[in-house]
Design a protein around this motif. Structure first.
Motif, PDB file in Angstrom:
ATOM      1  N   GLU A   1      44.786  -9.839 110.560  1.00  0.00           N
ATOM      2  CA  GLU A   1      44.458  -8.884 111.395  1.00  0.00           C
ATOM      3  C   GLU A   1      45.322  -8.453 112.783  1.00  0.00           C
ATOM      4  OE1 GLU A   1      40.715  -7.321 111.356  1.00  0.00           O
ATOM      5  OE2 GLU A   1      40.438  -7.671 108.557  1.00  0.00           O
ATOM      6  N   TRP A   2      45.609  -7.451 113.168  1.00  0.00           N
ATOM      7  CA  TRP A   2      46.425  -7.476 114.355  1.00  0.00           C
ATOM      8  C   TRP A   2      45.166  -7.958 115.743  1.00  0.00           C
ATOM      9  CZ3 TRP A   2      50.940  -8.386 115.417  1.00  0.00           C
ATOM     10  CH2 TRP A   2      51.774  -6.776 114.819  1.00  0.00           C
ATOM     11  N   GLU A   3      44.520  -7.754 115.377  1.00  0.00           N
ATOM     12  CA  GLU A   3      43.550  -8.413 116.586  1.00  0.00           C
ATOM     13  C   GLU A   3      43.231  -9.670 116.522  1.00  0.00           C
ATOM     14  OE1 GLU A   3      38.213  -7.525 117.818  1.00  0.00           O
ATOM     15  OE2 GLU A   3      38.907  -6.781 115.306  1.00  0.00           O
TER      16      GLU A   3
ATOM     17  N   ARG B   1      45.898 -11.611 115.602  1.00  0.00           N
ATOM     18  CA  ARG B   1      47.109 -12.201 115.570  1.00  0.00           C
ATOM     19  C   ARG B   1      46.999 -11.763 117.445  1.00  0.00           C
ATOM     20  NH1 ARG B   1      51.222 -10.227 111.603  1.00  0.00           N
ATOM     21  NH2 ARG B   1      50.114 -10.946 109.370  1.00  0.00           N
ATOM     22  N   LEU B   2      46.554 -10.700 118.226  1.00  0.00           N
ATOM     23  CA  LEU B   2      46.513 -10.769 119.433  1.00  0.00           C
ATOM     24  C   LEU B   2      46.165 -11.786 120.268  1.00  0.00           C
ATOM     25  CD1 LEU B   2      46.409  -6.910 120.081  1.00  0.00           C
ATOM     26  CD2 LEU B   2      48.211  -8.026 120.132  1.00  0.00           C
TER      27      LEU B   2
END
Length: 88
Positions: free
Chosen positions: A61-63, A65-66
């Motif tokens: 998810e984006w979390e 990836r960040l």
């Protein structure tokens, strides 16, 4: 309350990214300065760390990836500092 399993996953993602990019920075300097033996060993370690992290990032998810990006950023800074103190 923070989910302890999720926190562990994110911490692991951060640490893998941090380690991998730190090794890449060190390896780049080693290759540029023809430190062949050290570059071969660090190159192996980069690939080993990558195998642990690739699935998590590719399907994350984006979390996630960040978190990976943050680890990579700090790994870059640490790699530069380690290279400066070890080789210069």
């Amino acid at each position: 309350m923070v989910n302890p399993v999720r926190l562990e996953q994110m911490t692991r993602t951060f640490l893998y990214a941090y380690t991998q990019v730190m090794l890449v920075v060190i390896n780049t300097w080693q290759v540029a300065h023809q430190k062949f033996f050290e570059a071969i060993i660090v190159g192996f370690l980069i690939s080993l760390v990558w195998t642990f992290n690739i699935k998590r990032i590719a399907f994350g998810e984006w979390e996630t990836r960040l978190t990976y990006c943050l680890g990579a950023s700090l790994g870059t800074a640490s790699g530069l500092l380690i290279t400066q103190s070890a080789y210069l």
